[in-house]
Design a protein around this motif. Structure first.
Motif, mmCIF file in Angstrom:
data_model
loop_
_atom_site.group_PDB
_atom_site.id
_atom_site.type_symbol
_atom_site.label_atom_id
_atom_site.label_comp_id
_atom_site.label_asym_id
_atom_site.label_seq_id
_atom_site.Cartn_x
_atom_site.Cartn_y
_atom_site.Cartn_z
ATOM 1 N N LEU A 2 3.348 -6.290 -12.377
ATOM 2 C CA LEU A 2 2.842 -5.099 -11.357
ATOM 3 C C LEU A 2 2.016 -4.252 -11.824
ATOM 4 O O LEU A 2 2.033 -3.957 -13.210
ATOM 5 C CB LEU A 2 3.942 -4.552 -10.586
ATOM 6 N N LYS A 3 1.140 -3.633 -10.985
ATOM 7 C CA LYS A 3 0.300 -2.490 -11.763
ATOM 8 C C LYS A 3 0.246 -1.576 -10.446
ATOM 9 O O LYS A 3 -0.016 -1.952 -9.301
ATOM 10 C CB LYS A 3 -0.984 -2.996 -12.142
ATOM 11 N N LEU A 4 -0.150 -0.311 -10.869
ATOM 12 C CA LEU A 4 -0.095 0.768 -9.687
ATOM 13 C C LEU A 4 -1.629 1.308 -9.931
ATOM 14 O O LEU A 4 -2.221 1.496 -10.904
ATOM 15 C CB LEU A 4 0.734 1.840 -10.012
ATOM 16 N N GLN A 5 -2.366 1.771 -8.640
ATOM 17 C CA GLN A 5 -3.572 2.298 -8.821
ATOM 18 C C GLN A 5 -3.683 3.102 -7.567
ATOM 19 O O GLN A 5 -3.262 2.947 -6.198
ATOM 20 C CB GLN A 5 -4.510 1.190 -8.503
ATOM 21 N N SER A 49 0.927 -1.192 -0.108
ATOM 22 C CA SER A 49 0.072 0.193 0.089
ATOM 23 C C SER A 49 0.816 1.416 -0.049
ATOM 24 O O SER A 49 0.276 2.492 -0.353
ATOM 25 C CB SER A 49 -0.911 0.107 1.149
ATOM 26 N N ASP A 50 2.110 1.162 0.421
ATOM 27 C CA ASP A 50 3.028 2.285 0.422
ATOM 28 C C ASP A 50 4.178 2.556 -0.169
ATOM 29 O O ASP A 50 5.288 2.429 0.637
ATOM 30 C CB ASP A 50 2.923 2.589 2.312
ATOM 31 N N VAL A 102 0.337 22.793 12.774
ATOM 32 C CA VAL A 102 0.473 23.308 11.582
ATOM 33 C C VAL A 102 0.649 21.961 10.529
ATOM 34 O O VAL A 102 0.996 20.902 10.524
ATOM 35 C CB VAL A 102 1.922 23.884 11.568
ATOM 36 N N ASN A 103 0.028 22.149 9.485
ATOM 37 C CA ASN A 103 0.022 21.111 8.089
ATOM 38 C C ASN A 103 1.230 21.397 7.492
ATOM 39 O O ASN A 103 1.936 22.347 7.330
ATOM 40 C CB ASN A 103 -1.092 21.390 7.317
ATOM 41 N N PHE A 104 1.820 20.285 6.962
ATOM 42 C CA PHE A 104 3.007 20.279 5.890
ATOM 43 C C PHE A 104 2.644 19.874 4.479
ATOM 44 O O PHE A 104 3.677 19.394 3.721
ATOM 45 C CB PHE A 104 4.227 19.598 6.664
ATOM 46 N N GLY A 105 1.477 19.582 4.348
ATOM 47 C CA GLY A 105 1.256 19.543 2.791
ATOM 48 C C GLY A 105 0.551 18.238 2.509
ATOM 49 O O GLY A 105 -0.135 17.371 3.692
ATOM 50 N N GLN A 106 -0.054 18.040 1.488
ATOM 51 C CA GLN A 106 -1.058 16.987 1.069
ATOM 52 C C GLN A 106 -0.452 16.096 -0.253
ATOM 53 O O GLN A 106 0.145 16.714 -1.049
ATOM 54 C CB GLN A 106 -2.336 17.655 0.594
ATOM 55 N N TRP A 107 -0.969 14.758 -0.260
ATOM 56 C CA TRP A 107 -0.308 13.946 -1.386
ATOM 57 C C TRP A 107 -1.251 12.855 -1.549
ATOM 58 O O TRP A 107 -2.156 12.561 -0.633
ATOM 59 C CB TRP A 107 1.046 13.415 -0.740
ATOM 60 N N VAL A 108 -1.276 12.296 -2.478
ATOM 61 C CA VAL A 108 -1.733 10.803 -2.881
ATOM 62 C C VAL A 108 -0.693 9.809 -2.844
ATOM 63 O O VAL A 108 0.224 10.086 -3.250
ATOM 64 C CB VAL A 108 -2.678 10.833 -4.255
ATOM 65 N N GLN A 109 -0.876 8.787 -2.505
ATOM 66 C CA GLN A 109 0.031 7.382 -2.555
ATOM 67 C C GLN A 109 -0.697 6.154 -3.341
ATOM 68 O O GLN A 109 -1.663 5.610 -2.895
ATOM 69 C CB GLN A 109 -0.153 7.026 -1.104
ATOM 70 N N PRO A 110 0.097 6.296 -4.476
ATOM 71 C CA PRO A 110 -0.238 4.925 -5.270
ATOM 72 C C PRO A 110 -0.105 3.668 -4.582
ATOM 73 O O PRO A 110 0.936 3.600 -3.862
ATOM 74 C CB PRO A 110 0.348 5.169 -6.420
ATOM 75 N N THR A 111 -0.985 2.742 -4.815
ATOM 76 C CA THR A 111 -0.801 1.324 -4.402
ATOM 77 C C THR A 111 -0.248 0.505 -5.415
ATOM 78 O O THR A 111 -0.757 0.644 -6.758
ATOM 79 C CB THR A 111 -2.083 0.655 -3.717
ATOM 80 N N VAL A 112 0.688 -0.378 -5.079
ATOM 81 C CA VAL A 112 1.272 -1.321 -6.120
ATOM 82 C C VAL A 112 1.034 -2.770 -5.960
ATOM 83 O O VAL A 112 0.629 -3.024 -4.548
ATOM 84 C CB VAL A 112 2.786 -1.070 -6.039
ATOM 85 N N MET A 113 0.427 -3.389 -6.692
ATOM 86 C CA MET A 113 -0.078 -4.855 -6.629
ATOM 87 C C MET A 113 0.395 -5.599 -7.674
ATOM 88 O O MET A 113 0.405 -5.198 -8.791
ATOM 89 C CB MET A 113 -1.460 -4.802 -6.591
#
Length: 526
Positions: free
Chosen positions: A271-274, A255-256, A491-502
């Motif tokens: 493999l594939k990412l999603q 997942s990470d 305090v926030n330090f940012g936002q992101w998306v994390q692709p999963t690999v399977m």
């Protein structure tokens, strides 16, 4: 606190329904059914005790919930069949649906549900905020119960859909500050304690007696149809080792994965990412508001001018397509996003302003302790960036590396940092969850970690909770943000998306409303 030990497993201190009907395979034998292996280390098994994502991942498999939120964050009935609201909107009536049984074969009744709600309501997620509005919870019969409110509440179904896991009466009556001593749920998977090896692997078997809803699955709602026989979490702390295991087919899902290797992974036809969570995650820096220097609001305000989000995001995520800076207190791409009281964001970092505020706040050069969770590259990298930026503002920083379980234990201490306490820690959450003022992270009544207090903030949160329309909530959210960026609980330090690999033979993985909450129903392995 809250960790089950190997001794408790082996000496019977932890009861599990699966031990009543032990698997027909012995340790070390090969399992013949369809198995999905993924990475993870579950150090705490009680979702009321811990906010660890792995704990909630465990709970989503073993337990069920009264409601579940779908991909649009709309609460849908899960264990509940029929439900309704009184004309004065102060009483809700809920009836449990057919087919609900715990893993030990006993029927789920209101005698289990009501103490489960109360225990969750004492400290977990949205629970405490909801319980402040509750006058009474009572059973009409073994399948029907009512919740009476002190005043109108527009979010009761949303709250019940936020990880209110239903346990047996015995476990549900455990003190909310103490760990449960059994893992017996009614969810789509059974925890297999016999095959589980603490610190190495955690095994979950399909619950053949689970009766899924008939609706299509969406997020944490709908029919939880399990298409595999077993899910195994394998503890592989090193990311490169985990990826090597994935490429070798030893595990099926990760997942990470580190962002800097994603381009390389796309070249592997096996493999594939999603991306399974579009709002992604948001990271923040939590202050200890009862110990110097961050007991002084001026020192907390100084940190707004110290944190440069882009440094954190580049260090952990590399490619801009996976991250964004965000000034909103509630995160971006969520309904409560707004720009109230954010001029400071455009000028950060501004060390001159930070130094002046630190001086006004009485900072005297004493060491400031950052708890650095070393298990996850995001928190590890971000703590190092934070230390570097704070030193640029003249702050004397001391880093303390801990695993997440150690951080959870130490963050509960209000002692001075040099006596086992702390001043700051770095963490993250799903942007979808973080985007709601009802979440525990936004409490300013002295009960959330760091113990921030602000009367106006709590009054506005109460207004937001009572609001009955989205437009009302958005208006109140602007006031909340304007006030929050003044008293600065974090305090926030940012936002992101994390692709999963399977692996390429894994199909129909469901996107979820929360980052890190991987659901194992619907998914298939060819």
């Amino acid at each position: 606190m809250g960790n089950f030990t190997r001794r408790e497993f082996t000496q019977g201190g932890l009861a599990v329904a699966g031990s009543l009907a032990a698997p027909r395979i012995a340790l070390g034998q090969r399992f013949a059914g369809k198995v999905i292996k993924t990475t993870g280390n579950i150090t705490v098994f009680d979702p009321v005790i811990s906010t660890n994502q792995a704990t909630w991942q465990h709970a989503l498999m073993v337990y069920d919930t009264l409601f579940g939120v779908d991909l649009q964050q709309v609460p849908r009935p899960q264990m509940v069949g029929r439900y309704g609201q009184s004309d004065d909107k102060l009483t809700w009536t809920f009836e449990l649906r057919d087919g609900l049984r715990f893993h030990d074969g006993t029927e789920v009744t209101t005698a289990d549900v009501i103490p489960s709600i109360r225990r969750w309501g004492a400290r977990a997620d949205w629970g405490p905020l909801l319980m402040e509005q509750v006058k009474d919870i009572s059973a009409k019969d073994k399948r029907t119960f009512t919740i009476q409110l002190k005043e109108r509440n527009g979010l009761i179904l949303d709250a019940l859909g936020r990880l209110c896991f239903i346990m047996r009466k015995k476990e549900a009556e455990t003190d909310p500050g103490q760990k449960i001593d059994a893992i017996v749920g009614s969810g789509p998977f059974r925890f297999n304690a016999i095959e589980t090896k603490l610190g190495a692997q955690y095994v979950y078997d399909r619950n053949p007696d689970y009766v899924p809803r008939k609706e299509a699955p969406s997020g944490l709602a709908g029919g939880k149809v399990v298409n595999v026989d077993r899910v195994v979490y394998v503890n592989i702390p090193d990311a490169q080792t985990a990826l090597a295991a994935l490429q070798a087919g030893e595990i099926d899902f990760h997942s990470d994965p580190p962002i800097d290797v994603l381009d390389q992974l796309t070249q592997d036809k096996n493999l594939k990412l999603q991306v399974l969570n579009s709002p992604g995650s948001i990271g923040w820096i939590q202050f200890n508001c009862v110990q110097p220097p961050f007991d002084n609001v001026k020192c907390r305000q100084a940190m707004l001018h110290v944190v440069n989000q882009i440094d954190y995001l580049k260090a952990s995520f590399g490619h801009p397509k996976y991250y964004k800076t965000c000034a909103s207190y509630f995160g971006c791409d969520v309904p409560m996003e707004n720009d109230a009281n954010t001029p400071w964001f455009k000028n950060a970092p501004d060390y001159a302003t930070a130094k002046q505020l630190l001086k006004e706040g009485g900072y005297d050069g004493h060491p400031v302790v950052i708890l650095q969770s070393s298990e996850w590259y995001v928190t590890k990298n971000s703590a190092e960036i934070l230390a570097q930026q704070m030193r640029g503002a003249g702050i004397n920083v001391e880093m303390v590396a801990v695993d997440w379980a150690g951080l959870e234990q130490r963050r509960s201490s209000k002692a001075p940092a040099h006596q086992g306490g702390w001043n700051l820690f770095v963490t993250a959450s799903s942007a979808a969850d973080y985007g709601s003022p009802a979440a525990s992270y936004y409490k300013a009544d002295g009960t959330w970690y760091g113990w921030p207090t602000d009367t106006k903030h709590e009054e506005l949160r109460g207004e937001w909770l009572r609001a009955e329309t989205l437009e009302e909530r958005k208006r109140i959210a602007r006031d909340l943000q304007a006030n929050a960026w003044t008293f600065v609980p974090h305090v926030n330090f940012g936002q992101w998306v994390q692709p999963t690999v399977m692996r390429a033979n894994i199909n129909n993985a469901l996107p979820g409303p929360f980052q890190w909450f991987r659901v194992w129903w619907n998914i298939e392995k060819a």
